[in-house]
Scaffold this motif. Structure first.
Motif, mmCIF file in Angstrom:
data_model
loop_
_atom_site.group_PDB
_atom_site.id
_atom_site.type_symbol
_atom_site.label_atom_id
_atom_site.label_comp_id
_atom_site.label_asym_id
_atom_site.label_seq_id
_atom_site.Cartn_x
_atom_site.Cartn_y
_atom_site.Cartn_z
ATOM 1 N N GLU A 1 0.827 -1.190 0.000
ATOM 2 C CA GLU A 1 0.000 0.000 0.000
ATOM 3 C C GLU A 1 0.870 1.251 0.000
ATOM 4 O O GLU A 1 1.992 1.253 0.521
ATOM 5 C CB GLU A 1 -0.911 0.001 1.225
ATOM 6 N N LEU A 2 0.320 2.338 -0.560
ATOM 7 C CA LEU A 2 1.054 3.598 -0.593
ATOM 8 C C LEU A 2 1.382 4.085 0.813
ATOM 9 O O LEU A 2 2.462 4.630 1.052
ATOM 10 C CB LEU A 2 0.236 4.660 -1.339
ATOM 11 N N GLN A 3 0.451 3.886 1.748
ATOM 12 C CA GLN A 3 0.702 4.358 3.108
ATOM 13 C C GLN A 3 1.896 3.638 3.726
ATOM 14 O O GLN A 3 2.688 4.244 4.459
ATOM 15 C CB GLN A 3 -0.549 4.155 3.977
ATOM 16 N N GLN A 4 2.043 2.355 3.423
ATOM 17 C CA GLN A 4 3.208 1.619 3.922
ATOM 18 C C GLN A 4 4.496 2.226 3.366
ATOM 19 O O GLN A 4 5.496 2.347 4.077
ATOM 20 C CB GLN A 4 3.101 0.146 3.525
ATOM 21 N N GLN B 1 2.590 -1.807 10.288
ATOM 22 C CA GLN B 1 2.462 -1.742 8.840
ATOM 23 C C GLN B 1 3.786 -2.022 8.145
ATOM 24 O O GLN B 1 3.823 -2.673 7.092
ATOM 25 C CB GLN B 1 1.916 -0.376 8.421
ATOM 26 N N LEU C 1 4.629 -5.145 5.647
ATOM 27 C CA LEU C 1 5.238 -4.977 4.338
ATOM 28 C C LEU C 1 6.486 -5.848 4.211
ATOM 29 O O LEU C 1 6.717 -6.464 3.156
ATOM 30 C CB LEU C 1 5.588 -3.511 4.109
#
Length: 294
Positions: free
Chosen positions: A2-5, A35, A39
């Motif tokens: 995810e982009l947030q990760q 997170q 990842l």
């Protein structure tokens, strides 16, 4: 993935701390750590080495970071392009400039841009011309303002010439040369100089002029900003050569015209790969011709 990760990984890499990264990202540290661990499991590799003293990237983390940064930049660019399609300018505008830029009132231009496009996040970096060109190529900044010798042009970026200027000598008011209206490079070559570091674009214009005249000079003080150059000159430790359009910003110094003065060209540059909507709007605000800003 995810982009947030990716944002969390980037924040930890830049702060070297899970605590500071969580503060920057406005999340609790446990959520950020969870997170990143998630990842790492997905990637099958640790991205950070964690000890009681420090956090640093593993080789896998160092390999992951550039691609993660590109993904985040692409996502930000996509959101900005969608906003532009419906008439809104959003995203970021990262600007770089040399300290002596004089062809454009940068603070004033950024103020006007912010008032017109309040949803754009503006940032500013100061550096040397060569360094700024590389940052434009890498996508770290969108627009940069440079000063180069007349014998050089920016390479690998789109460029528009803003102005040409001659350098003038600046000395302390009680310096023996202060009463002179003009001076030659030969006379200046007997003085001690304050200048920018060797091999920088700002230094090259003066070095080339003295070399072309068959002269050498003593640069005893190498500093990175024009303001500090001026402070050393005021103390009588040396003299300096600075762009004539810039020196009116300085106080407590005497300016002398140089008969065979070196010259420089100021440019605004941006990426060949394409401009963000914010960069396009900023160039338009500066009245850069549309044909040149494509």
């Amino acid at each position: 993935m995810e982009l947030q990760q990716m944002r969390y990984v980037l924040a930890v890499a830049e702060t070297s701390s899970f605590t500071r990264a969580a503060e920057r990202c406005l999340v609790v540290q446990s959520a950020l750590s969870h997170q990143i661990a998630r990842l790492e499991r997905e990637l099958g590799a640790k991205l950070f080495e964690r000890t009681s003293r420090r956090v640093r990237l593993t080789p896998a983390g160092a390999a992951f970071l550039p691609a993660a940064r590109q993904c985040l930049d692409a996502a930000e660019r996509a959101a900005a392009e969608v906003a532009a399609a419906v008439g809104e300018i959003r995203g970021r505008l990262a600007v770089g400039l040399i300290p002596t830029v004089a062809a454009v009132d940068i603070p004033g231009a950024l103020r006007d841009f912010h008032q017109r496009y309040p949803h754009v996040r503006i940032s500013l970096r100061v550096g040397g011309s060569d360094e700024l060109v590389e940052q434009v190529k890498q996508g770290l900044i969108e627009v940069a303002f440079l000063g180069l010798p007349t014998t050089a042009r920016p390479h690998g970026v789109a460029a528009h010439e803003l102005a040409r200027d001659r350098l003038v000598a600046v000395v302390a008011p009680d310096h023996p040369l202060a009463t002179e209206s003009t001076v030659s490079l030969r006379r200046l070559s007997t003085e001690v100089f304050v200048d920018l570091p060797a091999k920088t674009a700002g230094r090259a214009q003066s070095d080339q002029a003295f070399a072309a005249a068959g002269l050498s000079r003593d640069v005893a003080f190498e500093v990175t900003t024009a303001d500090f150059m001026a402070r050393l000159v005021k103390e009588g430790l040396g003299i300096a050569l600075l762009p004539s359009a810039y020196v009116p910003q300085l106080t407590g110094l005497t300016t002398i015209e140089v008969t065979d003065a070196p010259a420089r060209v100021e440019y605004v540059v941006w990426s060949h790969a394409g401009r963000t909507p914010a960069a396009t709007a900023f160039l338009a605000l500066l009245d850069i011709p549309a044909a040149l800003s494509g």
